[in-house]
Design an enzyme around this catalytic site. Structure first.
Site, PDB file in Angstrom:
ATOM      1  N   LYS A  13       0.847  -1.210   0.000  1.00  0.00           N
ATOM      2  CA  LYS A  13       0.000   0.000   0.000  1.00  0.00           C
ATOM      3  C   LYS A  13       0.867   1.239   0.000  1.00  0.00           C
ATOM      4  CE  LYS A  13       0.841   1.469   4.405  1.00  0.00           C
ATOM      5  NZ  LYS A  13       1.610   2.644   4.722  1.00  0.00           N
ATOM      6  N   ASP A 140      -2.161  -2.127  10.633  1.00  0.00           N
ATOM      7  CA  ASP A 140      -2.454  -2.078   9.189  1.00  0.00           C
ATOM      8  C   ASP A 140      -2.991  -3.406   8.639  1.00  0.00           C
ATOM      9  OD1 ASP A 140      -1.623   0.523   8.966  1.00  0.00           O
ATOM     10  OD2 ASP A 140       0.336   0.061   8.088  1.00  0.00           O
TER      11      ASP A 140
END
Ligand code: ATP
Length: 289
Positions: A13, A140
């Protein structure tokens, strides 16, 4: 033992926006981040084994024991499902995502392990249950299970799905320096920040499919710590802007920098320019995914 092999791609990401709202009494930080999956991935495979967790990694610098987030995720899932005493798993990791880069490489591998082993042993946990386990590994991980474009709040685990940005090209560059996430957060003066990213404006831009509204608002408060400490980050950003990027920003706690381009040719030229100037060895031309 069945020879069924599950193969999963674990995507990296970037953060299109990263704001720290405040430091919490427990040392964590309350954040507002726009997360975006990009086309760089690790590849994991999972095979049943009689007992234990065996992890084979293709990079010397990565642990293959209980210090690897993949191992932690496998153990947590198998213990929770009550199968650790009777079943084992053999996992391989092909690493492509830059390590300690601000791209959630370890978290996305942990997410892939939860999804892969849940499928391998037909454990039957739904995505919400896997996210609940994932947050115990890292803030995350729930986002990495979900993927795509999302607003992440809380410590990063409170997720809202957002529209994917308009198609464009990305240059992603990991300079050859190591930046510790701990160092960055410890040195962030969260209560003294002069400005905050316009996260709500960026969300509006995403909803309208307006790339300029997005690139005009790229901002990451963690740059207030990393850029003065590691000037190469700014050098790479500047090089991308000079090569025609619509915007450039550091991802997460860095040191990875990404640039957004509307033309593939310009993206390729920017990548070449960075390589030629020897600003970094790990340079990717890719896209959102
Ligand atoms: P984030 O963006 O979530 O802060 P990061 O991209 O900065 O993560 P990682 O690549 O996840 O950082 O790695 C941070 C450290 O975690 C590494 O130094 C490594 O030793 C350890 N680690 C444990 N498991 C993994 C894994 N599967 N992949 C990468 N690093 C791992």
């Amino acid at each position: 033992m069945s020879d069924k092999t599950i193969r999963r791609e674990a995507f990296a990401k970037i953060n299109l926006g990263l704001d720290v709202v405040r430091r919490l009494p427990n040392g964590y930080h309350e954040v507002r981040m726009i997360m975006q999956t990009v086309g760089i991935c690790d590849v994991l495979t999972f095979r049943k084994a009689a007992s234990g967790i065996q992890l084979i990694v293709d990079k010397e610098e990565l642990p293959s024991d209980q210090n690897n987030l993949i191992y932690k995720a496998a153990k947590l899932l198998m213990d929770t499902a009550g199968i650790s005493d009777t079943k084992g798993v053999c996992i391989t990791l092909e690493k492509h995502i830059p390590i300690a880069a601000g791209m959630a490489g370890g978290s996305t591998d942990a997410a892939a392990a939860l999804l892969g082993i849940n499928e391998l042993y037909e454990i039957g946990y739904d995505v919400d249950k896997l996210k609940e386990l994932g947050v115990k590994i890292g803030a995350d991980v729930p986002y990495c299970i979900q993927g795509g474009t999302a607003l992440a709040e809380g410590i990063g685990e409170v997720l809202s799905v957002l529209p994917t940005p308009p198609a464009c090209h990305l240059v992603i560059v990991k300079p050859d320096i190591n930046v510790s996430t701990k160092f960055v957060y410890e040195n962030l003066k969260a209560n003294e920040l002069e400005s905050h990213p316009d996260i709500d404006g960026m969300i509006e831009g995403l909803e309208k499919g307006d790339l300029k509204a997005i690139t005009d608002r790229l901002a990451n408060v963690l740059e207030t710590v990393t850029v003065p400490a590691y000037p190469i980050i700014d050098e790479i950003k500047q090089s991308m802007l000079d090569a025609g990027a619509e915007g450039a920003l550091m991802s997460g706690s860095g040191p990875t920098v990404f640039g957004i381009f509307t033309e593939l040719e310009k993206a390729k030229q920017a990548a070449k320019r960075i390589e030629d100037a020897e600003l970094a060895k790990q340079v990717f031309v890719t896209a959102f995914c």
